[in-house]
Structure formats: C-alpha cells, structure tokens
Design an enzyme around this catalytic site. Sequence first.
Site, short mmCIF file in Angstrom:
data_model
loop_
_atom_site.label_atom_id
_atom_site.label_comp_id
_atom_site.label_asym_id
_atom_site.label_seq_id
_atom_site.Cartn_x
_atom_site.Cartn_y
_atom_site.Cartn_z
N PHE A 20 11.11 -7.50 -16.89
CA PHE A 20 11.33 -8.29 -15.69
C PHE A 20 10.38 -9.48 -15.62
CE2 PHE A 20 13.00 -4.18 -14.30
CZ PHE A 20 14.10 -4.53 -13.55
N ASP A 21 10.93 -10.64 -15.28
CA ASP A 21 10.12 -11.76 -14.82
C ASP A 21 9.48 -11.34 -13.50
OD1 ASP A 21 9.18 -14.50 -14.52
OD2 ASP A 21 10.81 -14.74 -13.07
N LEU A 22 8.49 -12.10 -13.04
CA LEU A 22 7.75 -11.72 -11.82
C LEU A 22 8.19 -12.55 -10.60
CD1 LEU A 22 5.64 -10.07 -10.37
CD2 LEU A 22 3.85 -11.44 -11.48
N ASP A 36 14.95 -15.31 -13.44
CA ASP A 36 15.64 -16.28 -12.59
C ASP A 36 15.65 -17.69 -13.16
OD1 ASP A 36 12.80 -16.42 -12.09
OD2 ASP A 36 13.27 -17.75 -10.40
#
Length: 234
Positions: free
Chosen positions: A8-10, A168
């Site tokens: 996951f990106d943050l 995103d």
Amino acid sequence: MSVTSVFFDLDGTLVDPAGAITSGIRHALVAHGLSDPGEARVEALVGPPLQVGLRTLDGVTDKNIDSIIAAYRDRYEEVGMDESRVYPGIIPLLDALRRENIYVAVTTAKPVNIARLLLDRKGLTAHLDAIHGNADEHGTHGSSKTHIVAEALSHAGVDPTTSVVVGDRYYDLDAARENSVASIGVAWGFAQGDELVRANYQVNNVRELAGVLLGEQAATSIEMETNVMQEGAK
C-alpha cells in the site's frame, strides 16, 4: 485475482492528509518569502519526494530547498500528523487481509523514519507486516518508487505474480509494472487527470478494493464504511 501480498501507498491511499501536506508546503514557501502557489498546484506534488516536487515551483533553488523542507517537516510533525486521519474502512481491510494470511506492507516515497512515525501515531503499525520508504529526503531515485517496491518484494520473499500494489498516483502504478506486479488505483486520493488508467484495476471506495483483493463474498463480511472520498482532492 489470487493475492498473497499487498503493498500500500501511504498518503492518499491509507491516510487522508486532510490538507496537512499541502497547507504545510504552502506555509513553508511563504515563510521563505516565496509566493503561495495555491492548493491545486500543491496537490499535484503529493506523491513524489519533496526534493523532486518542490523543484517544479518558482523560487525554489538548491540554496533554499533544504530549509524549506525542514520548515515543512517541523510543521508536519507538530500539527500535520495529528490532522491526518486513516480513511474509513482501512483498518478492517488490513485486518481481513492478514486473517487470510496475506502479507501487508507500506511502500511510500516518504522518508521511512517519517512514515514510521505517522503510522505509529495513526495506530496502523500493528496492522502491517513491514514499512518501506526512501532512506532520506534527497530523492536520489527521482520520483520513481520502483526501488521501494523492489525492496519490499525482496524483504518479504514473495512472488510478484501474486502481489499487488495499491496507490493513488501513477508513481505507484509504474513501480508495480516495473516490478511485474499488478496494480490497483484508488480514486479517493490525489490522482491528476486520467493517470489511474495505468492501473490494472480501479476502485472508488474501500469496499470495492476489498472485493478485488479478497473476492466479493469475503468482502461483504467486513464491517466498514463505504464513503471514503478524500475531501481535499475530490
């Protein structure tokens, strides 16, 4: 899809900065006598390292960039982290993934020490298997996150063909492709224009994300809110 690990990106994916990043950057620029570029212009900088994004703004030079970043980091640690919030549904999703023995890690362009501090403050660290980010502020790899995803894959010893990157911005999607990993673009973050078309899958909320990662039947058993649109960017 068959998934054994998720990266996951943050910011803009797990955590809504709630304007903390953009307002902090604008504050630091004005404090250094530079013009305020406005919210929309600064939103486009969310994703790559600050050393990369800030250099696209008028008045930022080799002489003042380190001081601008230091001013931003001071404000971010003082008030920005507390203003940030975990998107609704994220913690139930992380827990559901781990119950299915799916490896869960963060791959962010943030300096890893800053990422760890934010994740600790937001109570997310206990829901993760690992945290990966840049070694420092200097962005020696430019805007690319390929090396971060590669490090995460190597550290976990997982199969890229059953791994997926969730993010995103196109930096996340490109890093996935360059590591032969599938990607999911989330619509509640800071994507600019149609950049999410690079993703293998696109989702509008955490419920849809759970359906792609776990299957629809498993996703319906997770108790979560469905409205997770990021207020600043959308």
